[in-house]
Design a protein around this motif. Structure first.
Motif, PDB file in Angstrom:
ATOM      1  N   ALA A 231       0.653  -1.246   0.032  1.00  0.00           N
ATOM      2  CA  ALA A 231       0.115  -0.095  -0.078  1.00  0.00           C
ATOM      3  C   ALA A 231       0.948   1.313   0.108  1.00  0.00           C
ATOM      4  CB  ALA A 231      -0.808   0.032   1.252  1.00  0.00           C
ATOM      5  N   ILE A 232       2.040   1.229   0.592  1.00  0.00           N
ATOM      6  CA  ILE A 232       2.865   2.459   0.978  1.00  0.00           C
ATOM      7  C   ILE A 232       3.402   2.835  -0.453  1.00  0.00           C
ATOM      8  CG2 ILE A 232       5.104   3.445   1.826  1.00  0.00           C
ATOM      9  CD1 ILE A 232       4.165   1.747   4.564  1.00  0.00           C
ATOM     10  N   ARG A 233       3.975   1.483  -1.039  1.00  0.00           N
ATOM     11  CA  ARG A 233       4.882   1.471  -2.425  1.00  0.00           C
ATOM     12  C   ARG A 233       4.015   2.101  -3.511  1.00  0.00           C
ATOM     13  NH1 ARG A 233       4.899  -4.156  -4.068  1.00  0.00           N
ATOM     14  NH2 ARG A 233       3.051  -3.458  -4.961  1.00  0.00           N
ATOM     15  N   ASP A 234       2.637   1.557  -3.431  1.00  0.00           N
ATOM     16  CA  ASP A 234       1.653   2.075  -4.293  1.00  0.00           C
ATOM     17  C   ASP A 234       1.482   3.704  -4.284  1.00  0.00           C
ATOM     18  OD1 ASP A 234       1.652  -0.511  -5.328  1.00  0.00           O
ATOM     19  OD2 ASP A 234      -0.483  -0.844  -5.058  1.00  0.00           O
ATOM     20  N   ASN A 235       1.296   4.130  -3.351  1.00  0.00           N
ATOM     21  CA  ASN A 235       1.080   5.466  -2.910  1.00  0.00           C
ATOM     22  C   ASN A 235       2.553   6.239  -3.343  1.00  0.00           C
ATOM     23  OD1 ASN A 235      -1.416   5.419  -1.929  1.00  0.00           O
ATOM     24  ND2 ASN A 235      -0.996   5.256   0.023  1.00  0.00           N
ATOM     25  N   TYR A 236       3.705   5.890  -3.139  1.00  0.00           N
ATOM     26  CA  TYR A 236       4.784   6.331  -3.814  1.00  0.00           C
ATOM     27  C   TYR A 236       4.806   6.254  -5.012  1.00  0.00           C
ATOM     28  CZ  TYR A 236       7.299   5.970   0.781  1.00  0.00           C
ATOM     29  OH  TYR A 236       7.728   6.064   2.121  1.00  0.00           O
ATOM     30  N   TYR A 237       4.461   5.290  -5.608  1.00  0.00           N
ATOM     31  CA  TYR A 237       4.450   5.393  -7.156  1.00  0.00           C
ATOM     32  C   TYR A 237       3.560   6.275  -7.903  1.00  0.00           C
ATOM     33  CZ  TYR A 237       7.162   0.893  -6.964  1.00  0.00           C
ATOM     34  OH  TYR A 237       8.089  -0.065  -6.644  1.00  0.00           O
ATOM     35  N   ARG A 238       2.229   6.458  -7.044  1.00  0.00           N
ATOM     36  CA  ARG A 238       1.303   7.312  -7.702  1.00  0.00           C
ATOM     37  C   ARG A 238       1.737   8.770  -7.544  1.00  0.00           C
ATOM     38  NH1 ARG A 238      -2.104   4.098  -4.815  1.00  0.00           N
ATOM     39  NH2 ARG A 238      -3.038   2.501  -6.068  1.00  0.00           N
ATOM     40  N   SER A 239       2.594   8.818  -6.761  1.00  0.00           N
ATOM     41  CA  SER A 239       3.209  10.479  -6.559  1.00  0.00           C
ATOM     42  C   SER A 239       4.135  10.979  -7.213  1.00  0.00           C
ATOM     43  CB  SER A 239       3.538  10.956  -5.138  1.00  0.00           C
ATOM     44  OG  SER A 239       4.733   9.995  -4.755  1.00  0.00           O
ATOM     45  N   GLY A 240       4.945   9.751  -8.146  1.00  0.00           N
ATOM     46  CA  GLY A 240       6.113  10.136  -9.018  1.00  0.00           C
ATOM     47  C   GLY A 240       5.672  10.562 -10.393  1.00  0.00           C
ATOM     48  N   GLU A 241       6.463  11.523 -11.254  1.00  0.00           N
ATOM     49  CA  GLU A 241       6.349  11.610 -12.472  1.00  0.00           C
ATOM     50  C   GLU A 241       7.370  11.140 -13.466  1.00  0.00           C
ATOM     51  OE1 GLU A 241       4.494  16.124 -12.003  1.00  0.00           O
ATOM     52  OE2 GLU A 241       6.778  15.900 -11.851  1.00  0.00           O
ATOM     53  N   GLY A 242       8.399  10.377 -12.830  1.00  0.00           N
ATOM     54  CA  GLY A 242       9.358   9.724 -13.355  1.00  0.00           C
ATOM     55  C   GLY A 242      10.330   8.675 -12.428  1.00  0.00           C
ATOM     56  N   PHE A 243      10.704   7.867 -13.037  1.00  0.00           N
ATOM     57  CA  PHE A 243      11.280   6.592 -12.046  1.00  0.00           C
ATOM     58  C   PHE A 243      12.794   6.568 -12.590  1.00  0.00           C
ATOM     59  CE2 PHE A 243       6.960   6.284 -11.923  1.00  0.00           C
ATOM     60  CZ  PHE A 243       6.412   6.195 -10.466  1.00  0.00           C
ATOM     61  N   LEU A 244      13.698   6.052 -11.523  1.00  0.00           N
ATOM     62  CA  LEU A 244      15.073   5.690 -11.851  1.00  0.00           C
ATOM     63  C   LEU A 244      15.044   4.353 -11.056  1.00  0.00           C
ATOM     64  CD1 LEU A 244      18.034   8.534 -10.965  1.00  0.00           C
ATOM     65  CD2 LEU A 244      17.046   7.511 -13.317  1.00  0.00           C
ATOM     66  N   CYS A 245      15.114   3.398 -12.124  1.00  0.00           N
ATOM     67  CA  CYS A 245      15.146   2.189 -11.453  1.00  0.00           C
ATOM     68  C   CYS A 245      16.425   1.617 -11.481  1.00  0.00           C
ATOM     69  CB  CYS A 245      14.237   1.102 -12.691  1.00  0.00           C
ATOM     70  SG  CYS A 245      13.980  -0.291 -11.960  1.00  0.00           S
ATOM     71  N   VAL A 246      16.989   1.326 -10.354  1.00  0.00           N
ATOM     72  CA  VAL A 246      18.351   0.897 -10.235  1.00  0.00           C
ATOM     73  C   VAL A 246      18.634  -0.550  -9.842  1.00  0.00           C
ATOM     74  CG1 VAL A 246      20.499   1.525  -8.745  1.00  0.00           C
ATOM     75  CG2 VAL A 246      18.660   3.437  -9.241  1.00  0.00           C
ATOM     76  N   PHE A 247      19.436  -0.988 -10.410  1.00  0.00           N
ATOM     77  CA  PHE A 247      20.336  -2.366 -10.053  1.00  0.00           C
ATOM     78  C   PHE A 247      21.727  -2.119  -9.769  1.00  0.00           C
ATOM     79  CE2 PHE A 247      20.595  -2.312 -14.628  1.00  0.00           C
ATOM     80  CZ  PHE A 247      21.695  -3.355 -14.896  1.00  0.00           C
ATOM     81  N   SER A 248      22.503  -3.073  -9.286  1.00  0.00           N
ATOM     82  CA  SER A 248      23.764  -3.389  -9.130  1.00  0.00           C
ATOM     83  C   SER A 248      24.060  -4.016 -10.357  1.00  0.00           C
ATOM     84  CB  SER A 248      24.144  -3.774  -7.924  1.00  0.00           C
ATOM     85  OG  SER A 248      25.566  -4.257  -7.680  1.00  0.00           O
ATOM     86  N   LEU A 249      25.155  -3.420 -10.887  1.00  0.00           N
ATOM     87  CA  LEU A 249      25.938  -4.132 -12.155  1.00  0.00           C
ATOM     88  C   LEU A 249      26.843  -5.767 -11.246  1.00  0.00           C
ATOM     89  CD1 LEU A 249      27.468  -1.200 -13.971  1.00  0.00           C
ATOM     90  CD2 LEU A 249      25.805  -2.828 -14.885  1.00  0.00           C
ATOM     91  N   CYS A 250      26.995  -5.622 -10.066  1.00  0.00           N
ATOM     92  CA  CYS A 250      27.765  -6.535  -9.609  1.00  0.00           C
ATOM     93  C   CYS A 250      26.804  -7.781  -8.919  1.00  0.00           C
ATOM     94  CB  CYS A 250      28.368  -6.177  -8.294  1.00  0.00           C
ATOM     95  SG  CYS A 250      29.573  -4.810  -8.791  1.00  0.00           S
ATOM     96  N   GLU A 251      25.393  -7.550  -9.264  1.00  0.00           N
ATOM     97  CA  GLU A 251      24.166  -8.428  -8.480  1.00  0.00           C
ATOM     98  C   GLU A 251      23.387  -8.877  -9.616  1.00  0.00           C
ATOM     99  OE1 GLU A 251      21.401  -8.596  -4.821  1.00  0.00           O
ATOM    100  OE2 GLU A 251      22.857  -7.139  -5.023  1.00  0.00           O
ATOM    101  N   GLN A 252      23.357 -10.133 -10.309  1.00  0.00           N
ATOM    102  CA  GLN A 252      22.558 -10.405 -11.406  1.00  0.00           C
ATOM    103  C   GLN A 252      20.784 -10.262 -10.826  1.00  0.00           C
ATOM    104  OE1 GLN A 252      20.994 -11.326 -14.682  1.00  0.00           O
ATOM    105  NE2 GLN A 252      23.340 -11.425 -14.724  1.00  0.00           N
ATOM    106  N   GLU A 253      20.776 -10.736  -9.581  1.00  0.00           N
ATOM    107  CA  GLU A 253      19.611 -10.966  -8.902  1.00  0.00           C
ATOM    108  C   GLU A 253      18.774  -9.617  -8.976  1.00  0.00           C
ATOM    109  OE1 GLU A 253      17.358 -12.689  -5.141  1.00  0.00           O
ATOM    110  OE2 GLU A 253      19.558 -12.696  -5.271  1.00  0.00           O
ATOM    111  N   SER A 254      19.576  -8.473  -8.709  1.00  0.00           N
ATOM    112  CA  SER A 254      19.121  -7.140  -8.565  1.00  0.00           C
ATOM    113  C   SER A 254      18.563  -6.657 -10.013  1.00  0.00           C
ATOM    114  CB  SER A 254      20.034  -6.021  -8.052  1.00  0.00           C
ATOM    115  OG  SER A 254      20.915  -5.825  -8.883  1.00  0.00           O
TER     116      SER A 254
END
Length: 201
Positions: A76-99
């Motif tokens: 619920a918190i996550r979805d509220n955060y997403y609704r408030s955003g106009e753009g997203f930086l989706c970050v993963f670690s180049l050192c971690e395939q799972e991320s």
């Protein structure tokens, strides 16, 4: 007080949400961009919001960054955060395939909550300085971003590689989308051809 408030917020405000698995460097990227500091140890459970005045291609505006930290677990918190955003930086670690694999979940959740496949979005492979620990190739990142129709960038919160560029690219995408929706208001005709620049004030 209301009047003063209005005066302050006359400048455009671009709202960015940082998403990605824990430990990939979302907070480190945010703090490096905001303050020019690399902070290795950071409370992973704290969601923090930052605001800064920047000049984007000669125009002053505010950037609002929400670093979601470990809060994504609470739907619920996550979805509220997403609704408030106009753009997203989706970050993963180049050192971690799972991320890297988890970025698909974040992308799917955001598109579902916003019901929008075209939301301004950048896929970011962080920790580019740790070349010997790399598990995800540049090609893999580029292919994933191509599939989503978004840019791909590799950053290092430690060396500041591409940190400013990633935030500025996302802000431009948010700005251009707002101008397109608003019928090409302020700066739509002149901004794209200007020399690209972005500085913190």
């Amino acid at each position: 007080m209301g009047k003063n408030q209005a005066k302050k917020t006359d400048l455009p405000l671009h709202k960015i949400i940082m998403v990605g698995s824990g430990g990939v460097g979302k907070s480190a990227l945010t703090l490096q961009y905001m303050y020019g500091d690399f902070i290795e140890e950071y409370d992973p459970t704290k969601a923090d919001s930052y605001r800064k005045k920047v000049t984007l291609d000669g125009q002053e505006s505010f950037i609002d960054i929400l670093d979601t930290a470990g809060q994504e677990e609470y739907a619920a918190i996550r979805d509220n955060y997403y609704r408030s955003g106009e753009g997203f930086l989706c970050v993963f670690s180049l050192c971690e395939q799972e991320s890297f694999q988890h970025t698909q979940e974040f992308r799917d959740q955001i598109c579902r909550v916003l019901d929008d496949e075209k939301v301004p979005f950048i896929l970011v492979g962080n920790k580019a300085d740790l070349t010997s620990d790399r598990q995800v190739s540049t090609r893999e990142g580029e292919l994933k971003a191509k599939e989503w129709g978004c840019p791909y960038m590799e950053t290092s919160a430690k060396t500041r590689q591409n940190v400013d560029e990633a935030f500025c690219k996302l802000m431009r995408s948010i700005r251009d989308r707002k101008e397109a929706k608003g019928g090409g208001k302020a700066g739509a005709s002149k901004a794209p051809k200007k020399k690209s620049s972005c500085m913190l004030l």
